[in-house]
Design an enzyme around this catalytic site. Structure first.
Site, short mmCIF file in Angstrom:
data_model
loop_
_atom_site.label_atom_id
_atom_site.label_comp_id
_atom_site.label_asym_id
_atom_site.label_seq_id
_atom_site.Cartn_x
_atom_site.Cartn_y
_atom_site.Cartn_z
CB CYS A 2 -0.89 0.01 1.25
SG CYS A 2 -1.90 -1.45 1.36
NE ARG A 27 4.49 1.85 -2.00
CZ ARG A 27 5.36 1.82 -0.98
NH1 ARG A 27 6.40 2.59 -1.03
NH2 ARG A 27 5.18 1.04 0.04
CD1 TRP A 75 -0.45 -4.94 -4.72
CD2 TRP A 75 -0.20 -6.16 -2.87
NE1 TRP A 75 0.09 -6.15 -5.10
CE2 TRP A 75 0.23 -6.92 -3.99
CE3 TRP A 75 -0.13 -6.74 -1.61
CZ2 TRP A 75 0.73 -8.22 -3.87
CZ3 TRP A 75 0.36 -8.03 -1.49
CH2 TRP A 75 0.79 -8.76 -2.61
CG ASN A 101 2.04 -0.32 3.71
OD1 ASN A 101 1.57 -1.38 3.32
ND2 ASN A 101 3.29 0.04 3.50
N GLY A 102 0.14 -2.36 5.96
CA GLY A 102 0.58 -3.40 6.89
C GLY A 102 -0.54 -4.40 7.12
CD GLU A 482 16.89 -10.87 -12.19
OE1 GLU A 482 16.32 -11.36 -11.19
OE2 GLU A 482 16.58 -9.77 -12.67
CE LYS A 486 13.58 -9.23 -13.11
NZ LYS A 486 13.96 -8.75 -11.91
CD GLU A 489 9.54 -9.50 -11.75
OE1 GLU A 489 10.77 -9.41 -11.75
OE2 GLU A 489 8.85 -9.14 -10.79
CG HIS A 505 19.90 -34.90 -12.15
ND1 HIS A 505 20.37 -36.17 -11.92
CD2 HIS A 505 20.98 -34.11 -12.27
CE1 HIS A 505 21.68 -36.16 -11.88
NE2 HIS A 505 22.09 -34.93 -12.09
CE LYS A 604 11.26 -1.43 -7.43
NZ LYS A 604 11.98 -2.27 -8.42
C1 AGP Z 1 12.17 -8.48 -8.74
O1 AGP Z 1 11.98 -8.14 -10.10
C2 AGP Z 1 10.85 -8.54 -7.99
N1 AGP Z 1 10.09 -7.40 -8.17
C3 AGP Z 1 11.02 -8.99 -6.55
O2 AGP Z 1 11.46 -10.32 -6.64
C4 AGP Z 1 12.03 -8.22 -5.66
O3 AGP Z 1 13.35 -8.45 -6.11
C5 AGP Z 1 11.91 -8.77 -4.24
O4 AGP Z 1 10.62 -8.48 -3.78
C6 AGP Z 1 12.94 -8.17 -3.27
O5 AGP Z 1 12.74 -6.78 -3.16
P1 AGP Z 1 13.86 -5.90 -2.38
O6 AGP Z 1 15.11 -6.01 -3.20
O7 AGP Z 1 13.29 -4.52 -2.35
O8 AGP Z 1 14.03 -6.51 -1.02
#
Ligand code: AGP
Length: 609
Positions: A2, A27, A75, A101-102, A482, A486, A489, A505, A604
């Site tokens: 949020c 975010r 969110w 937020n929380g 990674e 990418k 997501e 395997h 984010k």
């Molecule tokens: C990465 O593209 C994602 N958005 C997500 O995995 C992110 O890396 C993860 O939430 C960690 O975030 P941070 O680096 O702010 O801790």
């Protein structure tokens, strides 16, 4: 997670709330809302599920008057995406209005008690409990009611609260969810993210857990939950508004990928001592002698930051000779890790606000373990809670998919390997070799970016496939992970990273002409092994996109497509091999018409568990 914005001052609140909220939409959110105290202490409130820009014209027409207000992007965590569950939430008499937020972990028991006492609820959202709990203690002074109410709350919160019957203030409280206060000219601004504040003021105060701030048009003060006054230092935001604007780029994500060479440059600037084959990491000066004594390192992070940590694991083991392990924070926080006074825990996080990573950090601090942060956001919780740390200096990263921050993390980890290695067995020559290669990396990264047009063509060729393997070995195994993250997501295609040696395997069972593989295969110590993997895949009709070293002509004979990257030290290759994967994911997502900067279901910064 949020987003929170609040304003109190001499000017109209609403225009600022709207512009501030728009600056933190990146975010990720599914609903939004505003609450502004107007004439005769009337509270104007508007909240809706959906996208803010679909309502912006109507909001501008409504243009709530008043100079005190709060706003929120939600969110969803507890409660579905409905108007009733959006914030602000209010109490029975529409006196208390708040945004949160929380997660309130004990909201069910609190709700039951309050309902028995006659409170009427209008939503299924945990946050609403706070409004009724504050109402229960409200006797005319808002902050007193808030402090008393929060004593019964278990969970995480960043809160901004206003009350019609105590109208000249905003009360702000924090426990685990980031919230900061901008100190303007006769105005105060509350936000969960500096991006909402930076164009009004760069002077900020970061609230810490258990702190309650009271903002009035003329002053502010901060106490703990027991009303003990707390003095805080005013910090300075170290970047400008245009850094959080897209400029001529179509998306923040492509802007941030193109900034990757500059990110490496920013990370190493002023930190490389070539002649001495050393690095200078000022943030570690205070623990230099402690670092000499550590004999074990645990790296803890989530998502992309976790994959940077995995590259760091190979670097630290190979060049420092200390047993090193990596764990994802959401698992680590519940493990029973065997640690001792000579263990160091390194936390890697772009935002510095990831709940799982912070929880793991708290665990290690309670055990008295040396904690180090590798963080991008200055003043973030992680940067303030760790014993020491190093900022990646990547600048604000707006796109939900992390790209440039990943390069910053790798650059810091590379330098950390030199820092710790030179405290131990690493020779001057090796230190000099790594350090001088680090000075070349920004240019090598710029050269890598030149393959963007070819990669865009590959995206067109492969965009209709539904499944991808990403394979790599040693330093590039985390890069395979990674690259897969990418792609999935932002394109919503299924993609998984797997160690090259694991293919036989089981995973290779999936290979056929409809299941392509991206193989990261630079000229390094495991090149031959990767070539074998490519041949195994080709033998089963699988298509292969290889990421290879410039000048390697042999790989063209077996791979369907090849993306070349410049040659560098094996340990530094990930900072180049990842760039084509970021571009590949970006171009495919754009071709598929997705919201590249704000992909569905994602936020984010995951500031809740
Ligand atoms: C990465 O593209 C994602 N958005 C997500 O995995 C992110 O890396 C993860 O939430 C960690 O975030 P941070 O680096 O702010 O801790």
């Amino acid at each position: 997670m949020c987003g929170i914005v609040g304003y109190i001052g001499k000017k109209p609140a609403f225009p600022f709330l709207l512009s501030g909220l728009k600056r933190i939409l990146y975010r990720g959110y599914d609903s939004f809302g505003f609450g502004v105290i107007g004439k005769e202490n009337k509270l104007n409130c508007f909240k809706r599920p959906g996208k803010l820009d679909e309502w912006e014209q109507k909001l501008l027409e409504m243009n709530f008057e008043g100079n005190i207000g709060i706003a929120h992007t939600r969110w969803a965590t507890t409660g579905t995406v409905t108007e009733a569950n959006s914030h602000p939430h209010w109490d029975c008499h529409r006196n208390i209005f708040l945004v949160h937020n929380g997660i309130i972990e004990n909201y069910k028991e609190l709700k039951e008690k309050l309902e028995k006492e006659g409170h009427k609820f209008h939503s299924e959202c945990d946050t609403e409990v706070l409004a009724h709990l504050i109402e229960k203690f409200f006797k005319g002074n808002l902050e007193t009611a808030v402090r008393n109410a929060l004593k019964f709350v278990r969970g995480t919160y960043g809160l901004a609260i206003i009350a019609r019957n105590d109208p000249e203030k905003i009360v702000v409280a924090r426990n685990s969810s980031p919230i900061l206060i901008g100190i303007g000219e006769n105005e105060y601004i509350v936000a969960s993210d500096a991006a909402a504040i930076v164009d009004r003021t760069k002077k900020v105060i970061y609230l810490d857990d258990g702190e309650v701030a009271v903002l009035t048009p003329s002053r502010f003060f901060i106490t703990d939950i027991n009303q003990n006054q707390i003095e805080k230092n005013i910090k300075e935001i170290d970047w400008d508004l245009e850094e959080v604007q897209k400029g001529d780029y179509s998306h923040f994500m492509i802007k941030e990928i193109i900034e990757e060479p500059e990110t490496i440059e920013n990370a190493v600037r002023g930190r490389l001592m070539i002649e001495e084959g050393r690095v200078k990491l000022g943030g570690l000066d205070g623990i230099q002698e402690k670092l000499r004594k550590i004999n074990r390192i645990i790296l803890v992070a989530c998502g992309t930051a976790g994959y940077a940590a995995r590259v760091g694991e190979y670097m630290l083991e190979e060049y420092v000779g200390i047993p090193t392990e990596v764990d994802i924070a959401s698992e680590f926080r519940y493990r029973k890790p065997v640690v001792d006074k000579n263990t160091a825990a390194i936390f890697v996080s772009q935002s510095g606000e990831t709940a799982d990573t912070l929880a793991a950090l708290k665990e290690m601090k309670e055990k008295g373990i040396l904690t180090i942060g590798i963080t991008n956001v200055v003043g973030s919780t992680q940067s303030r809670e760790t014993d020491a740390g190093v900022y990646t200096r990547s600048g604000p990263e707006i796109a939900v998919a992390s790209t440039k921050a990943f390069l910053g993390q790798l650059a810091i980890l590379s330098m950390l390997a030199v820092y710790l290695g030179r405290q131990r067995e690493m020779a001057l020559v090796m230190g000099k070799r790594i350090v001088s290669e680090l000075t070349k990396l920004p240019e090598l990264a710029k050269e890598t970016l030149k393959s963007a047009p070819e990669i865009e063509k590959l995206a067109k060729k492969y965009k209709n496939f539904k499944n991808f393997w990403f394979i790599g070995r040693k330093y590039n195994f985390p890069i395979a992970l990674e690259g897969a993250l990418k792609l999935k997501e932002i394109s919503y295609l299924h993609a998984e990273g797997v160690a090259g040696g694991e293919l036989k395997h089981g995973p290779i069972a999936l290979i056929d002409e409809n299941f392509p593989t991206v193989a990261i295969c630079p000229l390094d110590s495991v090149y031959e092994k990767m070539i074998s993997n490519i041949q195994e895949i080709k033998a089963r009709e699988g298509k292969v996109i290889a990421v290879a070293t410039q000048g390697d002509k042999d790989i063209k004979k077996i791979a369907d497509d090849v993306i070349y990257i410049p040659k560098t030290l094996e340990m530094l290759t990930p900072m180049l091999s990842v760039i084509p994967l970021h571009l590949f994911a970006y171009y495919i997502a754009v071709l598929l018409g997705h919201d590249v900067d704000k992909p569905r279901n994602l936020a984010k910064s995951c500031t809740v568990e």
